[in-house]
Design an enzyme around this catalytic site. Structure first.
Site, short mmCIF file in Angstrom:
data_model
loop_
_atom_site.label_atom_id
_atom_site.label_comp_id
_atom_site.label_asym_id
_atom_site.label_seq_id
_atom_site.Cartn_x
_atom_site.Cartn_y
_atom_site.Cartn_z
N ARG A 57 0.70 -1.14 -0.07
CA ARG A 57 -0.23 -0.40 -0.05
C ARG A 57 0.96 1.51 0.39
O ARG A 57 1.76 0.99 -0.28
CB ARG A 57 -0.94 0.26 0.90
CG ARG A 57 -0.67 -0.34 2.00
CD ARG A 57 0.07 0.02 3.23
NE ARG A 57 0.27 1.33 3.60
CZ ARG A 57 1.22 2.08 3.73
NH1 ARG A 57 2.09 1.71 3.76
NH2 ARG A 57 0.76 3.66 3.29
N GLY A 58 -0.02 2.29 0.15
CA GLY A 58 0.72 3.39 -0.20
C GLY A 58 0.96 3.55 -2.01
O GLY A 58 1.78 2.89 -2.61
N ALA A 59 1.05 4.84 -2.03
CA ALA A 59 0.59 5.39 -3.72
C ALA A 59 2.08 5.00 -4.53
O ALA A 59 1.89 4.81 -4.98
CB ALA A 59 0.28 7.16 -4.32
N ARG A 101 -7.17 -0.26 -7.19
CA ARG A 101 -7.48 0.28 -6.10
C ARG A 101 -7.81 1.68 -6.87
O ARG A 101 -7.11 2.22 -8.39
CB ARG A 101 -6.56 0.81 -5.12
CG ARG A 101 -6.56 -0.01 -3.66
CD ARG A 101 -5.01 -0.10 -2.97
NE ARG A 101 -6.10 0.82 -1.54
CZ ARG A 101 -5.79 1.11 -0.03
NH1 ARG A 101 -4.49 1.01 -0.61
NH2 ARG A 101 -6.45 1.69 -0.05
N ASP A 263 -2.08 10.83 -1.72
CA ASP A 263 -2.64 9.91 -3.26
C ASP A 263 -2.89 10.09 -4.26
O ASP A 263 -3.04 9.67 -5.86
CB ASP A 263 -3.09 9.05 -2.70
CG ASP A 263 -3.27 8.21 -1.32
OD1 ASP A 263 -2.64 8.23 -0.49
OD2 ASP A 263 -3.33 6.61 -1.64
N LYS A 274 -4.23 9.95 2.96
CA LYS A 274 -5.60 9.03 3.98
C LYS A 274 -5.56 9.84 4.80
O LYS A 274 -5.76 11.16 5.61
CB LYS A 274 -3.90 8.80 5.27
CG LYS A 274 -4.50 7.46 6.08
CD LYS A 274 -5.07 6.58 5.37
CE LYS A 274 -4.98 5.70 4.68
NZ LYS A 274 -5.75 4.49 3.84
O1 MRU Z 1 -4.33 3.36 2.28
P1 MRU Z 1 -2.72 3.33 2.18
O2 MRU Z 1 -2.43 2.61 3.66
O3 MRU Z 1 -2.38 2.60 0.56
O4 MRU Z 1 -3.28 5.05 2.00
C1 MRU Z 1 -1.73 5.86 1.97
C2 MRU Z 1 -1.60 6.77 2.47
O5 MRU Z 1 -2.55 7.50 2.74
C3 MRU Z 1 -0.11 7.77 1.74
O6 MRU Z 1 0.04 8.65 2.93
C4 MRU Z 1 -0.29 8.08 0.49
O7 MRU Z 1 -0.32 7.13 0.05
C5 MRU Z 1 1.29 8.67 0.17
S1 MRU Z 1 1.85 7.26 0.65
C6 MRU Z 1 3.90 8.26 0.11
#
Ligand code: MRU
Length: 370
Positions: A57-59, A101, A263, A274
């Site tokens: 997870r994480g963009a 997603r 994201d 988030k």
């Molecule tokens: O649902 P997630 O854990 O994928 O959400 C991640 C976030 O909101 C992060 O802050 C965002 O993707 C930035 S990651 C460098």
């Protein structure tokens, strides 16, 4: 695979993903911090499930993983001869991965890059016999794999540049800052180093971190489980706080800056991140605490004019009914679970990218990045 994580003890470079040329190994982020195990994906479908199920997870990490998903699909075509058959097979896999997603634009950005390589190499009829041949397809596959590897490598470099660009705002000095962050925008959310945590890592490298306040980030606890895990391994001083404690610390003057990831950033600077980020930004504005978004340019969606048009993922209700794996309310209790919110550009002090820090007016200054 356990040894990969163990070998990393004490080093900053948590291995979020490991590509071995035939499979993508992902550290299972659902199991952290209690178990450090890797899950192996050997097809685009397995990568898509890993993204949907939050193994990764994480963009930026989602984008890099999807690129390898495309590479895995291509590798299945080694013995294929027809170029158009290959092109339409690849297109169907890209569409399947795009469905994993909805909010993080890096997924679509990475797939677009992969598609460009595929289109460029399959749309040259003069260089292919009508039925193609496996030799040509194999060379296209190698370009596709290379592109995924490039996306991964570039991501680490970009994150280091983002981290370094904090020094255009805070000159290196003996000052020490208390920094609040939300969710996990660290090495685990990227191919390495992180965006918001990259900024924190860079400040820490310059001995400019007093402490990090880590929002636990309900419901999925990315802060308590993942950011805390990264900071602990790297010996950066931190405390986990519950999400409702941020105002307390800001009111006491104990937060010098907020740094979060993103994201999707709209063309006007509105930023989806988030769930809970919006609330933190409102508090920061009220208490006059600088609020920074750290993100690569690939997180900016120039085609989305403002935050209202960003699709917000609604995640399973059970994530709210449980804290980690412990159910705290029965399933007849109605809940809502939007996974992201949008921080309006007026709450953002600067967006720190690999190309430099961008300030208001955002629409104008973001355009200059492209
Ligand atoms: O649902 P997630 O854990 O994928 O959400 C991640 C976030 O909101 C992060 O802050 C965002 O993707 C930035 S990651 C460098």
């Amino acid at each position: 695979m356990e040894s990969i994580a163990k070998d990393m003890q004490g080093k900053f470079n948590v291995k979020t993903l490991v590509w071995d040329g035939a499979a993508l190994k992902l550290i299972d982020q659902r199991k952290l911090p209690f178990e450090e195990i890797y899950i192996e994906c050997s097809s685009a479908e397995e990568v898509s499930s890993a993204i949907r199920d939050m193994v990764v997870r994480g963009a930026p990490a989602i984008g890099v993983s999807a690129a390898y998903g495309v590479a895995l699909a291509a590798l299945k075509c080694k013995n294929l001869a027809g170029i158009s058959e290959f092109a339409s097979f690849m297109q169907s896999k890209i569409e399947m991965l795009a469905d994993s997603r909805p909010t993080a634009v890096n997924l679509f950005w990475a797939l677009e890059r992969m598609k460009t390589i595929i289109d460029k190499n399959t749309a040259l009829p003069q260089s292919f016999p009508p039925n193609g041949h496996t030799g040509k397809i194999r060379s296209i596959i190698s370009f596709i794999v290379k592109e995924a590897e490039n996306i991964e490598k570039e991501d680490v470099k970009i994150n280091r540049d983002i981290g370094n660009n904090i020094f255009s705002i805070y000159k290196k000095s003996s000052a020490k800052y208390s920094i609040l962050t939300h969710c996990n925008a660290g090495a685990l959310a990227t191919a390495g180093y992180g965006t918001a945590l990259g900024v924190i890592r860079s400040l820490n490298g310059a001995s400019m971190v007093k402490e990090v306040l880590v929002d636990e980030t309900r419901p999925y606890l990315q802060g308590a489980r993942l950011t805390a895990w990264e900071l602990y391994r790297e010996k950066i001083p931190f405390f986990v706080i519950t999400d409702n404690m941020a105002a307390y610390f800001m009111a006491r003057g104990e937060v010098d800056m907020v740094v979060v990831g993103a994201d999707r950033i709209a063309a006007n600077g509105d930023t989806a991140n988030k769930i809970g980020t919006l609330g933190v930004s409102i508090l920061a504005k009220y208490y006059k605490v600088p609020f920074y978004v750290a993100a690569p340019v690939s997180t900016i969606d120039i085609n989305t004019l403002c935050g209202k048009s960003i699709p917000i993922e609604q995640r399973p209700e059970d994530e709210v009914r449980a804290v980690y794996e412990n159910t705290v309310m029965p399933d007849y209790i109605p809940v809502k679970n939007p996974s992201f919110d949008v921080t309006p550009n007026e709450n953002i002090t600067a967006i720190i990218t690999e190309k430099g820090a961008v300030f208001a007016p955002y629409a104008e200054n973001i355009k200059r990045l492209f």
